[in-house]
Every structure is written in C-alpha cells, then in structure tokens.
Scaffold this motif. Sequence first.
Motif, PDB file in Angstrom:
ATOM      1  N   UNK A  39       0.823  -1.213   0.000  1.00  0.00           N
ATOM      2  CA  UNK A  39       0.000   0.000   0.000  1.00  0.00           C
ATOM      3  C   UNK A  39       0.853   1.258   0.000  1.00  0.00           C
ATOM      4  N   UNK A  40       1.931   1.261   0.773  1.00  0.00           N
ATOM      5  CA  UNK A  40       2.824   2.419   0.817  1.00  0.00           C
ATOM      6  C   UNK A  40       3.490   2.638  -0.535  1.00  0.00           C
ATOM      7  N   UNK A  41       3.936   1.568  -1.164  1.00  0.00           N
ATOM      8  CA  UNK A  41       4.553   1.685  -2.489  1.00  0.00           C
ATOM      9  C   UNK A  41       3.541   2.186  -3.521  1.00  0.00           C
ATOM     10  N   UNK A  42       2.308   1.704  -3.440  1.00  0.00           N
ATOM     11  CA  UNK A  42       1.261   2.152  -4.360  1.00  0.00           C
ATOM     12  C   UNK A  42       1.004   3.652  -4.199  1.00  0.00           C
ATOM     13  N   UNK A  52       4.046  13.780 -12.266  1.00  0.00           N
ATOM     14  CA  UNK A  52       4.681  13.587 -13.568  1.00  0.00           C
ATOM     15  C   UNK A  52       6.195  13.527 -13.495  1.00  0.00           C
ATOM     16  N   UNK A  53       6.738  13.052 -12.403  1.00  0.00           N
ATOM     17  CA  UNK A  53       8.185  12.950 -12.249  1.00  0.00           C
ATOM     18  C   UNK A  53       8.547  11.664 -11.525  1.00  0.00           C
ATOM     19  N   UNK A  54       9.845  11.372 -11.483  1.00  0.00           N
ATOM     20  CA  UNK A  54      10.331  10.180 -10.795  1.00  0.00           C
ATOM     21  C   UNK A  54      10.347  10.411  -9.289  1.00  0.00           C
ATOM     22  N   UNK A  55      10.239   9.340  -8.506  1.00  0.00           N
ATOM     23  CA  UNK A  55      10.311   9.512  -7.051  1.00  0.00           C
ATOM     24  C   UNK A  55      11.664  10.086  -6.652  1.00  0.00           C
ATOM     25  N   UNK A  56      11.660  11.036  -5.762  1.00  0.00           N
ATOM     26  CA  UNK A  56      12.896  11.678  -5.312  1.00  0.00           C
ATOM     27  C   UNK A  56      13.008  11.512  -3.802  1.00  0.00           C
TER      28      UNK A  56
END
Length: 85
Positions: A39-42, A52-56
Amino acid sequence: MDKQEKLIVEQGQEVVVDTTWTTKVLGIGAAVGALTGLGAAYLLVQQTKRKGELPDLNAGEGIRLALLLFGVLRQVALLGNNDEK
C-alpha cells in the motif's frame, strides 16, 4: 505431549504451554506487513504519477521513515503489556 506443545520448567514446576497460536500470529503479521508495504509503495507511485516525475527520496527521508517504523514496532511490542511506566 502434542508436538505443538512445549514443556517448560517455571519456578521448579513443569508447565505445558500451547504454541499452536504462534504460527497463526506470524502468518497474519507477515500478511499485514506485506499489504502495508504494498500500500505504501502504491501511494508513492500514485503521488509521483500525479506530479509527472520520478520519485525523489533522499537519505534524510529514509532515516525519518526508518525511525518512524522503529517507533511503530516498539508500540506493537508493548501491546498487551499492562505494566505502568
């Protein structure tokens, strides 16, 4: 003595302890942990898609998350402990 029972000696007396519940508790804990992590990853994926960007994620956020999780685990370990602080 059943194979799911454990014989222990407590204060000079033999006590038989039923351990059949341990497997169930570990299984439920593993399932809840896996579902919580999923759930956290989702939520992280959905948030980054919205932006609209990559996880930072940086080291500071990782340390804060680890400390938060240790706090939660400490609270879970204290469940059922009726001792007053």
